[in-house]
Each structure stands twice: as C-alpha cells, then as structure tokens.
Design an enzyme around this catalytic site. Structure first.
Site, PDB file in Angstrom:
ATOM      1  N   TYR A 104       0.861  -1.194   0.000  1.00  0.00           N
ATOM      2  CA  TYR A 104       0.000   0.000   0.000  1.00  0.00           C
ATOM      3  C   TYR A 104       0.891   1.235   0.000  1.00  0.00           C
ATOM      4  O   TYR A 104       2.016   1.207   0.506  1.00  0.00           O
ATOM      5  CB  TYR A 104      -0.927  -0.036   1.218  1.00  0.00           C
ATOM      6  CG  TYR A 104      -1.846   1.156   1.355  1.00  0.00           C
ATOM      7  CD1 TYR A 104      -2.702   1.527   0.318  1.00  0.00           C
ATOM      8  CD2 TYR A 104      -1.861   1.915   2.525  1.00  0.00           C
ATOM      9  CE1 TYR A 104      -3.543   2.625   0.444  1.00  0.00           C
ATOM     10  CE2 TYR A 104      -2.702   3.012   2.661  1.00  0.00           C
ATOM     11  CZ  TYR A 104      -3.533   3.364   1.616  1.00  0.00           C
ATOM     12  OH  TYR A 104      -4.360   4.454   1.744  1.00  0.00           O
ATOM     13  N   TYR A 119      -3.054   5.424   9.506  1.00  0.00           N
ATOM     14  CA  TYR A 119      -2.623   4.072   9.114  1.00  0.00           C
ATOM     15  C   TYR A 119      -1.401   3.749   9.966  1.00  0.00           C
ATOM     16  O   TYR A 119      -0.262   3.872   9.539  1.00  0.00           O
ATOM     17  CB  TYR A 119      -2.273   4.063   7.618  1.00  0.00           C
ATOM     18  CG  TYR A 119      -2.075   2.698   7.003  1.00  0.00           C
ATOM     19  CD1 TYR A 119      -3.155   1.886   6.695  1.00  0.00           C
ATOM     20  CD2 TYR A 119      -0.803   2.231   6.701  1.00  0.00           C
ATOM     21  CE1 TYR A 119      -2.986   0.650   6.105  1.00  0.00           C
ATOM     22  CE2 TYR A 119      -0.612   0.994   6.111  1.00  0.00           C
ATOM     23  CZ  TYR A 119      -1.709   0.211   5.808  1.00  0.00           C
ATOM     24  OH  TYR A 119      -1.518  -1.010   5.217  1.00  0.00           O
TER      25      TYR A 119
END
Length: 303
Positions: A178, A188
C-alpha cells in the site's frame, strides 16, 4: 487473441478469509485463467470459512465468467507468524480457536502441500495485520510494531523460503502492499506503514535471491484502499476510499477484480521478464502530489 493461460498451473494463495478481499479476487482471477487453487486461511477462521463455503454464502462470488464455480483443491489452516510448530506458545496451542488444529505453521503447511500436491507454480501473499493499527506510530508499542512487521512483512520471506523449494522453475510470487510504504497516511498506524515499506524492500531482495536460487519471479502490487474485512480494522477505510475517489486521476471505485487481473498477469508467462517490481493498481492515486479537494485550493479558486 492474447490471453492469460494458467491451465496446468497450481497456486497457493495465503490469506483468504472470506469472499471480500484482494486474496479472494486474486484466487478467482487465477481460477478464471485455469489455475488450480490451494488456499491457506488464518487458522482461527478455518471453521467459519468452510461453513460459509459449504452453506453457499460464497456462491455468488464464486461464479466465473464461463458459468463455472471457483473451486479449491485443498484448504489448509495457517498462522503466518509461526515458522515451525515449535514456535507456537502453549497459550496459543491450547486456545479454543487452535486446540483442534495441528501443522498450521508455515513450514508444516509447505510440507503438507508438497506431500499432497508435489509442487506449486504460483505463490500469493495476501496477509497483513497490526494489533495497534489505530494508534499513531509515536504511540505504538515495541510489541505492537514487531507484531505488524512479523505478520505483514516477514511472513512473505518465510512463505517464499519454505515454498520456494517446491515451486517449479519459472514460477512466480506476489505480495500486496500500500502507498503508506512511501507516503505519510495519517491514521494508518501501528507499524503497518513500516511493514509495507519493508515488504517492498524485501520484494527487490527476494527477486534477486529467489531468481538466482530457484528461477522464480517476485513482485508486489500496491493496491488502493478497498472495503475488505481486514481493512475495516483500520477504522477509517471509508474516508480513505472517499479521499482516493476525490483526488485520484481516475475518479471511480477500485474493484477487487482489477487487482486480481493484474496479479494474474504478473503471475503468468506474459510477465516472464518482470521481477523485483512494485506495480500500482490504485486508479493512479500514487501519482498525485496534491489533494485537489483541499479546502485551501477551494478557497484559492473562489478568490
């Protein structure tokens, strides 16, 4: 017509827990191309997965373009944070979710696959977990950080180390990463961004080592935000998807099959000279250096 043809190929897909994730999408694309599918599912999910499959809950998702249903040749419980069964702590062995299971460490699963199937041609790593993913990196504990690295990055090294010897020369492996590996994505956390960065770095090194040792190709797909079961653990996946749709060059939903089709290509002979690469499948979000829906930009436009 140029087609992806994986007939006669056998794929081990690690990390499928339901029919709503990139692992499933990749397995389905490989099945569409004719590959035989072997699934490695997280040990505690084995009963849930098999029950859902047998009850027909996945039937709609299993439908292939020619009317067939996706099938799997074998299903193995696997916990990718353990390389050997001797690594499994007693409290895990006796946990009710594990008590009835055995041989779920990576090395043991590889041995079972070799004994029961002989070899594989394709290896898919669709695994990621960070117990503290909702914490900022500054607030992440050492234990939480190392857990993220273990299950999300080192697990790919371990999988390739143990499955590499039973893969046919010319075979291929992929993992999923990602954009947080190279850009700051607030929220995140828990070491997941670090794990994805490590995974991408390892992809290049593993491409060299596995290429020279077993004649295997190793690549990674940097996939965009997607509403999977695992992604819900982040707690802000809906916002991430909305942000991407507002700011990416392609303002559309990202579909699992788009990642699946890319994986099928990378794992096929059509990509025979591609290795050590991170390929973006994110509607172009990785190319952007500015958020076009920024309030500051809107203010500028109004002046």
């Amino acid at each position: 017509m140029l087609k992806i043809d994986l007939r006669g190929k056998r794929a081990f897909v690690a990390g499928i827990g339901d029919d709503n994730g990139y692992g499933w999408a990749i397995a389905k694309a490989l099945a569409e191309a004719g590959a035989e599918i072997i699934i490695g599912t997280w040990a505690p999910l084995l009963k849930i997965f098999t029950t859902s499959w047998n009850m027909g809950k996945f039937d709609e998702s299993r439908k292939l373009s020619d009317g067939r249903m996706m099938e799997y040749a074998a299903l193995y419980p696997m916990d990718a944070v353990f390389d050997q069964m001797s690594d499994v702590p007693e409290e895990v062995r006796t946990n009710k979710r594990y008590a009835e299971l055995s041989n779920y460490a990576i090395a043991d699963v590889a041995k079972l696959v070799a004994a029961e199937h002989g070899h594989i041609d394709i290896l898919v790593h669709s695994l990621a977990n960070a117990p503290e993913v909702k914490k900022n990196l500054l607030d992440t504990s050492r234990q939480g950080y190392l857990a993220a690295m273990s299950s999300s990055a080192y697990s790919f090294i371990s999988l390739l180390s143990h499955f590499g010897p039973i893969m046919t020369p010319g075979g291929a492996a992929i993992s999923l990463t990602y954009i947080a590996s190279e850009r700051a994505i607030p929220g995140y956390g828990g070491g997941m961004s670090s794990a994805k960065a490590a995974l991408e770095s390892d992809t290049r090194t593993l491409a060299w080592e596995a290429g020279r040792k077993w004649n295997l190709r190793v690549n990674s797909i940097s996939a965009g935000a997607y509403q999977s079961r695992a992604a819900k653990a982040i707690g802000m996946i809906d916002d991430m998807i909305s942000y991407a749709k507002a700011n990416a060059p392609l303002t559309k939903d990202l579909h699992g099959e788009e990642v699946g089709h890319t994986a099928a290509f990378l794992l096929s002979p059509l990509a025979s000279a591609i290795t050590g690469t991170v390929l973006y499948v994110d509607n172009g979000m990785h190319a952007m250096g500015m958020s076009v829906d920024s309030a500051s930009l809107q203010k500028h436009k109004s002046n």
